[in-house]
Design a protein around this motif. Sequence first.
Motif, short mmCIF file in Angstrom:
data_model
loop_
_atom_site.label_atom_id
_atom_site.label_comp_id
_atom_site.label_asym_id
_atom_site.label_seq_id
_atom_site.Cartn_x
_atom_site.Cartn_y
_atom_site.Cartn_z
N VAL A 1 0.83 -1.21 0.00
CA VAL A 1 0.00 0.00 0.00
C VAL A 1 0.86 1.25 0.00
CG1 VAL A 1 -1.60 1.37 1.39
CG2 VAL A 1 -2.00 -1.07 1.07
N ARG A 2 1.91 1.26 0.81
CA ARG A 2 2.74 2.46 0.94
C ARG A 2 3.38 2.84 -0.40
NH1 ARG A 2 5.70 3.86 5.98
NH2 ARG A 2 4.94 1.83 6.65
N SER A 3 4.00 1.88 -1.08
CA SER A 3 4.67 2.19 -2.35
C SER A 3 3.65 2.48 -3.45
CB SER A 3 5.58 1.04 -2.78
OG SER A 3 4.83 -0.14 -3.00
N THR A 4 2.49 1.83 -3.39
CA THR A 4 1.46 2.07 -4.40
C THR A 4 0.94 3.49 -4.31
OG1 THR A 4 0.78 -0.25 -4.37
CG2 THR A 4 -0.80 1.34 -5.25
N ILE A 5 0.71 3.98 -3.09
CA ILE A 5 0.24 5.36 -2.91
C ILE A 5 1.30 6.35 -3.38
CG2 ILE A 5 -0.38 7.10 -1.20
CD1 ILE A 5 -1.66 4.83 0.45
N ALA A 6 2.55 6.10 -3.00
CA ALA A 6 3.63 7.00 -3.41
C ALA A 6 3.78 7.03 -4.93
CB ALA A 6 4.94 6.58 -2.75
N ARG A 7 3.66 5.86 -5.56
CA ARG A 7 3.73 5.79 -7.02
C ARG A 7 2.56 6.53 -7.66
NH1 ARG A 7 8.84 4.95 -8.49
NH2 ARG A 7 9.68 2.97 -7.71
N GLY A 8 1.41 6.47 -7.00
CA GLY A 8 0.26 7.21 -7.51
C GLY A 8 0.53 8.70 -7.58
#
Length: 295
Positions: free
Chosen positions: A271-278
């Motif tokens: 979740v953390r990296s997915t949000i940052a990538r978003g």
Amino acid sequence: MGYSLCILGCGTMGIAILSGVIDSLDTPASKMLKGFHKWESHTPGTLTPVGPPDASVPTRFLACVSREESGQKLRKVFNDLGGLGTTIEVWVSKNLEAIQSSDVVILSCKPQLAHTILGEPGIKEALDGKLLISILAGVTMRQLTDWVLPTTRVVRAMPNTPCKTDRSVILKIFSSIGRCRFLDEKHFDACTALSGSGPAFACIFMEAMADGGVMMGLPRAEALELAAQTLQGAARMVLQGGSHPAQIKDSVTTPGGCTIAGLLALEDGRVRSTIARGIQIATERASELGQPAKK
């Protein structure tokens, strides 16, 4: 005293700006003395407009749209505000006349329409000596200054360092709807991703939290309310209490408890990296808005 404020291309954001300004001016000073301060007034970098009108406070409001249907909707929205909201003038297909009648113009159209609107006959001359504030994603200061006369004071909501008077005007307008920060233009695409697209990302997370509550037996309305209140509370702890998100997380994570179990599940889902990538992808897209289409 005061000035005329024009919203050029008054869509969702334009409505939010005018509604915020109207609300701040309609709010009696007595409320501010009874504990009704906006939360923004307790945080650094924010100025909440209070007190009698002055040179930095608008006294006339013009909202410009291109279609009569949009104009009718705006009139209803502003009339429903009551008070000063009923004084907002809605101008349909009269950009030039509205600018000529205004002192400060906020460019709030779709980014790809900016060049066309500012290029309409007479617009450049009408903006002579006036303050033009752009809130458009992807349209750079270089582009904006190329489209107007050198005498037009251009601000990109708000990446440059305007003069003292303009700074006061800008703060009075934008701090009525939230916190204000002055940033270098190089940070504006990331700011667009975080602040402009961010609410959508936050709502996805909020909706997912509510879905989890429903899965575990909570009624939908209560689950959504709990999720919204939880996010609101966490945000206030960061903004008002000055706590780092990691500090808040650690303070509610007890050994062997339910929080750490849930956190590990989130980490499994990246979740953390997915949000940052978003945010990264949204920033890259923001930099493309307002630019000529590639053939």
